[in-house]
Design an enzyme around this catalytic site. Structure first.
Site, mmCIF file in Angstrom:
data_model
loop_
_atom_site.group_PDB
_atom_site.id
_atom_site.type_symbol
_atom_site.label_atom_id
_atom_site.label_comp_id
_atom_site.label_asym_id
_atom_site.label_seq_id
_atom_site.Cartn_x
_atom_site.Cartn_y
_atom_site.Cartn_z
ATOM 1 N N ASP A 177 9.236 21.148 31.598
ATOM 2 C CA ASP A 177 8.010 21.628 32.229
ATOM 3 C C ASP A 177 6.968 21.971 31.174
ATOM 4 O O ASP A 177 5.778 21.656 31.321
ATOM 5 C CB ASP A 177 8.327 22.852 33.093
ATOM 6 C CG ASP A 177 7.086 23.468 33.712
ATOM 7 O OD1 ASP A 177 6.448 22.794 34.540
ATOM 8 O OD2 ASP A 177 6.756 24.614 33.367
ATOM 9 N N GLU A 228 11.469 16.549 35.108
ATOM 10 C CA GLU A 228 11.154 17.443 33.982
ATOM 11 C C GLU A 228 12.328 17.510 33.007
ATOM 12 O O GLU A 228 12.129 17.556 31.779
ATOM 13 C CB GLU A 228 10.808 18.837 34.508
ATOM 14 C CG GLU A 228 9.488 18.888 35.257
ATOM 15 C CD GLU A 228 9.214 20.224 35.905
ATOM 16 O OE1 GLU A 228 8.048 20.481 36.255
ATOM 17 O OE2 GLU A 228 10.164 21.026 36.070
#
Length: 227
Positions: free
Chosen positions: A49, A121
Site C-alpha cells: 500500500d 498490494e
C-alpha cells in the site's frame, strides 16, 4: 524454490519473474489458509500500500507539474483506492492463483473486491522486496499506465458534481434509491436509481452500492450535459 505451473503463468501475466519465488507464494496466500509454515500476505499488503502510494504520488507529480495539491489529492485517491487495485488484479487474473481456505473459496473469495485489492498490494510489495523500488515502480507504472493517463477524468466525483448541479439550480439534493439486488451474497449486483427534484432520472448497476451510485450519477450528468 520451485513454483506451480499456475504461478509461472501468472508471472508472465504480471510481467515480472521472481528471483525469490517464496515472496510471490506469500503474496497470494490469504489468512484463511495461513499457518506457522505458510505465512499470509497481510504484512506484504501493508508494505505494498505504501509502495503504491509513493509510485502514484511521484507519477502525478511528474505528469502534471502545474497541478496544485488540491488537484493532485483526488487524482491520487482515484489511483490507489481499493476498487482500482481490484480492477488491476482482475486484468492480470490474480484471483486465479490466490491460496484460500475452503470456506473462503466456497464463498467466492477469488472474486471479492477487498480480497483482490489486498492481494494486489501484496504482490507489489513482493516485487519491491524481490527487485527493489525500481522494479516495483516499473511494474506499477505499466499496470496503471492507462489509469494515470485518464486520472483527471476518473477522479471526478460524480455524486458531488451532480449535487452541485442540482444546488446551482435551486433543487434539493439528488435522491438515490436501491431498485434491486441480485446474485449471491458473495457477488451481489445492485441496481440504483437517482432522481432529481425536476424529474430527471437514471439507473445503473454495479457490484457495490458505492460504485452503482457513482455510475448512476455519472450517467445522469452525461444525460443532462447532452441537453
Amino acid at each position: 524454490m520451485k513454483i506451480s505451473t499456475e504461478l509461472q503463468a501468472f508471472q508472465q501475466r504480471l510481467g515480472y519473474e521472481f528471483s525469490q519465488p517464496e515472496l510471490l507464494m506469500r503474496a497470494v496466500t490469504h489468512s484463511s489458509i495461513s499457518s506457522v509454515t505458510r505465512p499470509d500476505n497481510q504484512r506484504l499488503e501493508f508494505l505494498g500500500d505504501r509502495v503504491l502510494g509513493l509510485v502514484m504520488a511521484e507519477a502525478l507529480f511528474e505528469v502534471d507539474r502545474k497541478a496544485s495539491e488540491g488537484q493532485l489529492a483526488p487524482r491520487f485517491n482515484a489511483l490507489v483506492r481499493k476498487e482500482t487495485c481490484a480492477d488491476v488484479a482482475r486484468e492480470i487474473d490474480l484471483g486465479a492463483v490466490l491460496k484460500l481456505g475452503r470456506s473462503e473459496m466456497m464463498s467466492g473469495g477469488r472474486r471479492k473486491e477487498a480480497l483482490l485489492a489486498d492481494a494486489m498490494e501484496a504482490v507489489i510489495a513482493a516485487v519491491y522486496r524481490d527487485g527493489g523500488f525500481a522494479a516495483a515502480k516499473t511494474l506499477v507504472r505499466r499496470l496503471w499506465s492507462t489509469r494515470i493517463d485518464m486520472v483527471e477524468h476518473d477522479a471526478r466525483d460524480a455524486k458531488t458534481a451532480l449535487q452541485e448541479w442540482a444546488q446551482a439550480r435551486g433543487q434539493k439534493p439528488p435522491k438515490y434509491t436501491e431498485i434491486s439486488r441480485k446474485g449471491p451474497d458473495h457477488a451481489p449486483v445492485f441496481t440504483i436509481e437517482v432522481t432529481l427534484e425536476s424529474g430527471e432520472t437514471a439507473q445503473s448497476e454495479a457490484t457495490s452500492k458505492r460504485q452503482a451510485e457513482q455510475a448512476v450519477a455519472k450517467a445522469l450528468l452525461t444525460k443532462l450535459e447532452a441537453k
